[in-house]
Scaffold this motif. Structure first.
Motif, mmCIF file in Angstrom:
data_model
loop_
_atom_site.group_PDB
_atom_site.id
_atom_site.type_symbol
_atom_site.label_atom_id
_atom_site.label_comp_id
_atom_site.label_asym_id
_atom_site.label_seq_id
_atom_site.Cartn_x
_atom_site.Cartn_y
_atom_site.Cartn_z
ATOM 1 N N ARG A 134 0.833 -1.210 0.000
ATOM 2 C CA ARG A 134 0.000 0.000 0.000
ATOM 3 C C ARG A 134 0.868 1.261 0.000
ATOM 4 N N LEU A 135 1.867 1.267 0.869
ATOM 5 C CA LEU A 135 2.762 2.417 0.970
ATOM 6 C C LEU A 135 3.438 2.690 -0.368
ATOM 7 N N ILE A 136 3.950 1.633 -0.990
ATOM 8 C CA ILE A 136 4.617 1.768 -2.284
ATOM 9 C C ILE A 136 3.642 2.265 -3.347
ATOM 10 N N ALA A 137 2.417 1.738 -3.318
ATOM 11 C CA ALA A 137 1.408 2.150 -4.303
ATOM 12 C C ALA A 137 1.109 3.639 -4.191
ATOM 13 N N GLU A 138 1.112 4.141 -2.966
ATOM 14 C CA GLU A 138 0.885 5.576 -2.759
ATOM 15 C C GLU A 138 2.061 6.398 -3.271
ATOM 16 N N GLN A 139 3.266 5.899 -3.028
ATOM 17 C CA GLN A 139 4.470 6.624 -3.450
ATOM 18 C C GLN A 139 4.568 6.709 -4.971
ATOM 19 N N PHE A 140 4.133 5.650 -5.662
ATOM 20 C CA PHE A 140 4.299 5.579 -7.112
ATOM 21 C C PHE A 140 2.947 5.445 -7.821
ATOM 22 N N ALA A 141 1.933 6.072 -7.276
ATOM 23 C CA ALA A 141 0.579 5.940 -7.813
ATOM 24 C C ALA A 141 0.535 6.231 -9.315
ATOM 25 N N GLY A 142 0.009 5.281 -10.065
ATOM 26 C CA GLY A 142 -0.108 5.453 -11.508
ATOM 27 C C GLY A 142 1.161 5.175 -12.283
ATOM 28 N N LYS A 143 2.254 4.899 -11.576
ATOM 29 C CA LYS A 143 3.549 4.660 -12.228
ATOM 30 C C LYS A 143 4.163 3.333 -11.790
ATOM 31 N N ALA A 144 3.315 2.433 -11.249
ATOM 32 C CA ALA A 144 3.799 1.139 -10.768
ATOM 33 C C ALA A 144 3.209 0.025 -11.615
ATOM 34 N N VAL A 145 4.047 -0.947 -11.951
ATOM 35 C CA VAL A 145 3.607 -2.078 -12.753
ATOM 36 C C VAL A 145 4.011 -3.377 -12.055
ATOM 37 N N PHE A 146 3.080 -4.321 -12.004
ATOM 38 C CA PHE A 146 3.331 -5.615 -11.379
ATOM 39 C C PHE A 146 3.417 -6.683 -12.467
ATOM 40 N N LEU A 147 4.548 -7.378 -12.524
ATOM 41 C CA LEU A 147 4.777 -8.417 -13.519
ATOM 42 C C LEU A 147 4.441 -9.780 -12.917
ATOM 43 N N THR A 148 3.418 -10.439 -13.461
ATOM 44 C CA THR A 148 2.988 -11.720 -12.920
ATOM 45 C C THR A 148 3.253 -12.864 -13.888
ATOM 46 N N ASN A 149 3.597 -14.022 -13.311
ATOM 47 C CA ASN A 149 3.666 -15.274 -14.066
ATOM 48 C C ASN A 149 2.726 -16.300 -13.449
ATOM 49 N N PHE A 150 1.805 -15.816 -12.604
ATOM 50 C CA PHE A 150 0.790 -16.652 -11.976
ATOM 51 C C PHE A 150 1.386 -17.706 -11.031
ATOM 52 N N THR A 151 2.539 -17.367 -10.453
ATOM 53 C CA THR A 151 3.107 -18.215 -9.411
ATOM 54 C C THR A 151 2.283 -18.039 -8.143
ATOM 55 N N LEU A 152 2.556 -18.845 -7.135
ATOM 56 C CA LEU A 152 1.817 -18.732 -5.884
ATOM 57 C C LEU A 152 1.982 -17.333 -5.293
ATOM 58 N N GLU A 153 3.226 -16.831 -5.307
ATOM 59 C CA GLU A 153 3.504 -15.492 -4.774
ATOM 60 C C GLU A 153 2.788 -14.420 -5.600
ATOM 61 N N ASP A 154 2.841 -14.570 -6.914
ATOM 62 C CA ASP A 154 2.193 -13.596 -7.786
ATOM 63 C C ASP A 154 0.685 -13.564 -7.559
ATOM 64 N N GLN A 155 0.111 -14.721 -7.319
ATOM 65 C CA GLN A 155 -1.334 -14.794 -7.095
ATOM 66 C C GLN A 155 -1.747 -14.044 -5.830
ATOM 67 N N LEU A 156 -0.930 -14.130 -4.796
ATOM 68 C CA LEU A 156 -1.253 -13.411 -3.566
ATOM 69 C C LEU A 156 -1.168 -11.902 -3.782
ATOM 70 N N ILE A 157 -0.145 -11.454 -4.502
ATOM 71 C CA ILE A 157 -0.013 -10.022 -4.773
ATOM 72 C C ILE A 157 -1.163 -9.530 -5.649
ATOM 73 N N THR A 158 -1.545 -10.318 -6.648
ATOM 74 C CA THR A 158 -2.693 -9.959 -7.489
ATOM 75 C C THR A 158 -3.949 -9.826 -6.636
ATOM 76 N N HIS A 159 -4.126 -10.738 -5.713
ATOM 77 C CA HIS A 159 -5.273 -10.696 -4.797
ATOM 78 C C HIS A 159 -5.290 -9.385 -4.016
ATOM 79 N N TRP A 160 -4.156 -8.980 -3.495
ATOM 80 C CA TRP A 160 -4.074 -7.727 -2.752
ATOM 81 C C TRP A 160 -4.392 -6.526 -3.637
ATOM 82 N N ILE A 161 -3.815 -6.507 -4.822
ATOM 83 C CA ILE A 161 -4.042 -5.380 -5.732
ATOM 84 C C ILE A 161 -5.526 -5.250 -6.069
ATOM 85 N N ALA A 162 -6.159 -6.397 -6.354
ATOM 86 C CA ALA A 162 -7.560 -6.370 -6.771
ATOM 87 C C ALA A 162 -8.508 -6.060 -5.624
ATOM 88 N N THR A 163 -8.315 -6.715 -4.486
ATOM 89 C CA THR A 163 -9.268 -6.562 -3.384
ATOM 90 C C THR A 163 -9.109 -5.239 -2.646
#
Length: 234
Positions: free
Chosen positions: A29-58
């Motif tokens: 959340r802190l990072i998203a605020e610091q770089f709002a609109g300029k942050a990109v998350f690269l996913t390969n649908f790994t277990l770790e990536d899925q958790l981060i995607t969940h956070w971003i979406a929810t």
């Protein structure tokens, strides 16, 4: 790294340290605020990536989710991708190996190769921060990570790995607890399931942290709510 960049890295690193390692979601959340609109998350649908995607979406974090060169060696990865989009209705930008935008998922196993600097660069145009699901002990772009937040000299972008301090075990338990879609190949003993070069089977102490063994891990994957199994595996 110029003086301004170095100062920003130090400032954000201090903020992350103040947040602590216990809550990677708050750090994200802190990072998203610091770089709002300029942050990109690269996913390969790994277990770790899925958790981060969940956070971003929810939590509706202002982070763009992207896929680079999606030629995965397993059909299960595409199934995970489809379930992820169905659940979260999250826009996912898809890029081919040459950096061009793809409209749909592709399943050309003959050309399954890992993302390289060349095909990641077009994705990063105009962005300031790259986020990945890499944890400590894993490699990212052929190098071992030493910090969760840093400046990538080669890609000329800040990078952040919110799960850097997390063990595979803790990531996995949170995925189960939150009901996050995950690749069914994990039920067959695969710990990392992405591109062919990233795929890794179980029996590695780096991922299990020496605290649990495959029989118990497999039982949790298949029967996540079996009484007593979680306690026994921790």
């Amino acid at each position: 790294m110029n003086t301004l960049t170095q100062a920003l890295v130090a400032q954000i690193a201090n903020q992350l340290d103040a947040q602590g390692e216990a809550n990677p979601l708050e750090n994200l959340r802190l990072i998203a605020e610091q770089f709002a609109g300029k942050a990109v998350f690269l996913t390969n649908f790994t277990l770790e990536d899925q958790l981060i995607t969940h956070w971003i979406a929810t939590h509706n974090l202002p982070i763009k989710v992207v896929v680079s060169n999606p030629n995965y060696p397993f059909k299960e990865t595409y199934s995970t991708w489809a379930k992820t989009q169905e659940r979260y209705q999250l826009p996912i930008a898809v890029y081919a190996a040459d950096g061009s935008v793809l409209e749909n998922q592709t399943q050309d196993q003959a050309t399954a190769v890992a993302s390289t600097e060349e095909n990641i660069l077009p994705i990063l145009q105009g962005e300031m921060l790259l986020i990945t699901g890499t944890r400590a002990g894993q490699s990212w772009q052929g190098r071992q990570l030493t910090a969760d937040f840093s400046w990538n000299k080669s890609l000329k972008i800040f990078e952040f790995h919110p799960l850097f301090h997390r063990s595979f075990h803790k990531v996995f338990m949170e995925v189960l607890r939150e009901g996050v879609p995950f690749n069914p190949l994990h039920n067959q003993g695969y710990l990392r399931v992405g591109h062919a070069q990233d795929t890794e089977a179980a029996h590695s102490s780096e991922y299990w942290d020496g605290r649990w063994w495959w029989d118990h891990a497999q039982r949790i994957f298949i029967h996540p709510y079996t009484p007593g199994v979680r306690k026994k595996a921790v």
